[in-house]
Design a protein around this motif. Structure first.
Motif, PDB file in Angstrom:
ATOM      1  N   ILE A   1       0.842  -1.195   0.000  1.00  0.00           N
ATOM      2  CA  ILE A   1       0.000   0.000   0.000  1.00  0.00           C
ATOM      3  C   ILE A   1       0.878   1.245   0.000  1.00  0.00           C
ATOM      4  O   ILE A   1       1.847   1.331   0.763  1.00  0.00           O
ATOM      5  N   GLY A   2       0.542   2.223  -0.846  1.00  0.00           N
ATOM      6  CA  GLY A   2       1.194   3.520  -0.821  1.00  0.00           C
ATOM      7  C   GLY A   2       0.166   4.591  -0.502  1.00  0.00           C
ATOM      8  O   GLY A   2      -0.744   4.838  -1.298  1.00  0.00           O
ATOM      9  N   VAL A   3       0.276   5.196   0.676  1.00  0.00           N
ATOM     10  CA  VAL A   3      -0.646   6.261   1.069  1.00  0.00           C
ATOM     11  C   VAL A   3      -0.069   7.584   0.559  1.00  0.00           C
ATOM     12  O   VAL A   3       1.002   8.010   1.005  1.00  0.00           O
ATOM     13  N   VAL A   4      -0.761   8.213  -0.378  1.00  0.00           N
ATOM     14  CA  VAL A   4      -0.311   9.473  -0.958  1.00  0.00           C
ATOM     15  C   VAL A   4      -1.006  10.611  -0.209  1.00  0.00           C
ATOM     16  O   VAL A   4      -2.212  10.801  -0.325  1.00  0.00           O
TER      17      VAL A   4
ATOM     18  N   ALA B   1       3.588   6.227 -10.525  1.00  0.00           N
ATOM     19  CA  ALA B   1       4.738   5.492  -9.994  1.00  0.00           C
ATOM     20  C   ALA B   1       4.294   4.272  -9.196  1.00  0.00           C
ATOM     21  O   ALA B   1       4.883   3.188  -9.311  1.00  0.00           O
ATOM     22  N   LEU B   2       3.251   4.415  -8.386  1.00  0.00           N
ATOM     23  CA  LEU B   2       2.759   3.291  -7.594  1.00  0.00           C
ATOM     24  C   LEU B   2       2.140   2.216  -8.482  1.00  0.00           C
ATOM     25  O   LEU B   2       2.369   1.017  -8.276  1.00  0.00           O
ATOM     26  N   GLU B   3       1.356   2.630  -9.464  1.00  0.00           N
ATOM     27  CA  GLU B   3       0.768   1.662 -10.400  1.00  0.00           C
ATOM     28  C   GLU B   3       1.867   0.861 -11.092  1.00  0.00           C
ATOM     29  O   GLU B   3       1.754  -0.357 -11.260  1.00  0.00           O
ATOM     30  N   HIS B   4       2.934   1.550 -11.488  1.00  0.00           N
ATOM     31  CA  HIS B   4       4.022   0.882 -12.197  1.00  0.00           C
ATOM     32  C   HIS B   4       4.703  -0.161 -11.322  1.00  0.00           C
ATOM     33  O   HIS B   4       5.199  -1.183 -11.825  1.00  0.00           O
ATOM     34  N   LYS B   5       4.731   0.078 -10.014  1.00  0.00           N
ATOM     35  CA  LYS B   5       5.330  -0.869  -9.066  1.00  0.00           C
ATOM     36  C   LYS B   5       4.330  -1.898  -8.546  1.00  0.00           C
ATOM     37  O   LYS B   5       4.653  -2.713  -7.682  1.00  0.00           O
TER      38      LYS B   5
ATOM     39  N   VAL C   1      -3.575   4.728  -2.028  1.00  0.00           N
ATOM     40  CA  VAL C   1      -4.681   5.285  -1.247  1.00  0.00           C
ATOM     41  C   VAL C   1      -4.423   6.786  -1.144  1.00  0.00           C
ATOM     42  O   VAL C   1      -3.344   7.199  -0.710  1.00  0.00           O
ATOM     43  N   ILE C   2      -5.385   7.603  -1.554  1.00  0.00           N
ATOM     44  CA  ILE C   2      -5.226   9.052  -1.515  1.00  0.00           C
ATOM     45  C   ILE C   2      -5.759   9.576  -0.178  1.00  0.00           C
ATOM     46  O   ILE C   2      -6.899   9.287   0.191  1.00  0.00           O
ATOM     47  N   TYR C   3      -4.922  10.341   0.539  1.00  0.00           N
ATOM     48  CA  TYR C   3      -5.330  10.925   1.822  1.00  0.00           C
ATOM     49  C   TYR C   3      -5.172  12.438   1.704  1.00  0.00           C
ATOM     50  O   TYR C   3      -4.059  12.949   1.541  1.00  0.00           O
ATOM     51  N   LEU C   4      -6.285  13.170   1.786  1.00  0.00           N
ATOM     52  CA  LEU C   4      -6.293  14.624   1.629  1.00  0.00           C
ATOM     53  C   LEU C   4      -6.309  15.302   2.992  1.00  0.00           C
ATOM     54  O   LEU C   4      -7.106  14.956   3.861  1.00  0.00           O
TER      55      LEU C   4
ATOM     56  N   THR D   1       2.856  -0.992   4.373  1.00  0.00           N
ATOM     57  CA  THR D   1       2.381   0.319   3.924  1.00  0.00           C
ATOM     58  C   THR D   1       3.486   1.358   4.036  1.00  0.00           C
ATOM     59  O   THR D   1       4.212   1.404   5.032  1.00  0.00           O
ATOM     60  N   VAL D   2       3.617   2.214   2.998  1.00  0.00           N
ATOM     61  CA  VAL D   2       4.517   3.354   3.062  1.00  0.00           C
ATOM     62  C   VAL D   2       3.712   4.627   2.801  1.00  0.00           C
ATOM     63  O   VAL D   2       2.638   4.583   2.203  1.00  0.00           O
ATOM     64  N   PHE D   3       4.259   5.761   3.260  1.00  0.00           N
ATOM     65  CA  PHE D   3       3.619   7.062   3.080  1.00  0.00           C
ATOM     66  C   PHE D   3       4.482   7.927   2.166  1.00  0.00           C
ATOM     67  O   PHE D   3       5.706   7.862   2.200  1.00  0.00           O
ATOM     68  N   MET D   4       3.825   8.746   1.365  1.00  0.00           N
ATOM     69  CA  MET D   4       4.519   9.664   0.463  1.00  0.00           C
ATOM     70  C   MET D   4       3.599  10.840   0.186  1.00  0.00           C
ATOM     71  O   MET D   4       2.432  10.831   0.546  1.00  0.00           O
ATOM     72  N   GLY D   5       4.120  11.879  -0.464  1.00  0.00           N
ATOM     73  CA  GLY D   5       3.284  13.019  -0.798  1.00  0.00           C
ATOM     74  C   GLY D   5       4.046  14.323  -0.736  1.00  0.00           C
ATOM     75  O   GLY D   5       5.265  14.353  -0.560  1.00  0.00           O
ATOM     76  N   GLN D   6       3.298  15.434  -0.885  1.00  0.00           N
ATOM     77  CA  GLN D   6       3.904  16.766  -0.881  1.00  0.00           C
ATOM     78  C   GLN D   6       4.692  17.036   0.395  1.00  0.00           C
ATOM     79  O   GLN D   6       4.287  16.635   1.482  1.00  0.00           O
ATOM     80  N   SER D   7       5.778  17.783   0.257  1.00  0.00           N
ATOM     81  CA  SER D   7       6.438  18.332   1.437  1.00  0.00           C
ATOM     82  C   SER D   7       5.494  19.347   2.080  1.00  0.00           C
ATOM     83  O   SER D   7       4.935  20.193   1.395  1.00  0.00           O
TER      84      SER D   7
END
Length: 306
Positions: A81-84, A104-108, A113-116, A168-174
């Motif tokens: 899981i990649g939480v964006v 990038a996640l789809e390719h891997k 999961v989008i978290y706003l 699960t890993v987390f990623m997204g805007q600084s």
């Protein structure tokens, strides 16, 4: 009781040349055999491994089992899981950056999961944009709305349902609040937060050791992860396959390997014109495609000059 056997385990932490492997309820401190370096193999946190040890502090990695995938910054293998994490404001939401993460996640083959975040700061125009974001993405990806003070625990509980039996890993805007979110999920992490810390601590976060923390019957990487994406490993023909709505529509394209750009009888272009596929997604796709195509001649010129 520790015994000298070949054991199967998982690397949960890598630090100063040691690999901490979890197996059969114990954590073993191990090193990689010298032939790993000769074979240019670098063990990663998340790797499933075969190792041997007759005590908890002097084991050796023997073999890295085949990986499902791997990421860099943070360096983690076998991610599910990649939480964006994307901010709606301060910094402003970016469709382009979100799509970079999703591609990038789809390719891997990692489920996004989008978290706003920062919904509570939005005014009327921002709330309209939030509705548009839902329309663009909700048919392809889970979207979790966070940071409403009266429902904060609701969004955390919604996110936690993805953790069991997964890594699960987390990623997204600084500045989007990745560290804040991780601290809410697991307060013992105590990651540095705040605008200044986000800016100054970015290098610290990317260079510190990565550790997998058992949470909610799954594993979560204790790092806010990377905040930018380049498509260094992807060929142009792979890109259309990383947009789920394109994949679905492409069964109606005239050409089997349609790139959805200039080809006649393209169902993707037809659905964009009809509004079924969002224009912003298609525009970003064309930009990414140009980036990938423009990148390749640069590498060829360098190789000729050597």
């Amino acid at each position: 009781m520790v015994r000298s056997d070949r054991l199967n385990g998982q690397i949960r932490k890598a630090l100063s040349g040691f690999y901490y492997v979890y197996a059969e309820g114990e954590t073993y401190q191990t090193r990689a055999r010298g032939n790993f370096r000769n074979r240019k193999i670098t063990p990663l946190v998340g790797d499933d491994v075969i190792f041997e040890s007759d005590n908890l502090t002097d084991g050796y990695l023997l073999e890295i089992l085949p990986r499902e995938n791997e990421l860099v910054r943070p360096s983690v293998a076998n991610v599910d899981i990649g939480v964006v994490v994307m901010s709606m404001i301060e910094p402003n939401f970016s469709y382009n950056l979100l799509d970079r993460f999703l591609v990038a996640l789809e390719h891997k083959r990692i489920q996004p999961v989008i978290y706003l975040t920062k919904i509570d700061l939005l005014e009327e125009a921002g709330l309209k944009q939030l509705d548009n974001i839902r329309q663009v993405y909700q048919s392809s990806y889970p979207i979790i709305i966070g940071d409403r003070s009266d429902e904060d625990q609701r969004s955390i509980r919604e996110l936690e349902q993805y953790f069991p039996d997964r890594l699960t890993v987390f990623m997204g805007q600084s500045g989007a609040g990745k560290s804040t979110l991780l601290n809410k999920i697991s307060p013992e992490l105590q990651l540095t937060t705040g605008e200044i810390s986000e800016a100054l601590g970015r290098g610290k976060h990317t260079t510190r050791h990565v550790e997998l923390i058992p949470l909610y019957d799954g594993l979560v990487a204790d790092t806010p992860g990377f905040s930018s994406i380049e498509f260094l490993e992807m060929d142009a023909v792979e890109l259309p396959k990383q947009f789920p709505e394109f994949v679905k529509a492409s069964t109606g394209c005239k050409f089997r390997e349609c790139m959805h750009r200039k080809e006649p009888g393209c169902e993707v272009k037809k659905e964009v014109a009809e509004g079924t596929i969002a224009q912003v997604r298609y525009d970003n796709y064309l930009q990414f495609l140009s980036e990938i195509e423009d990148r390749r001649p640069v590498y060829k010129k360098k190789s000729k000059g050597n």
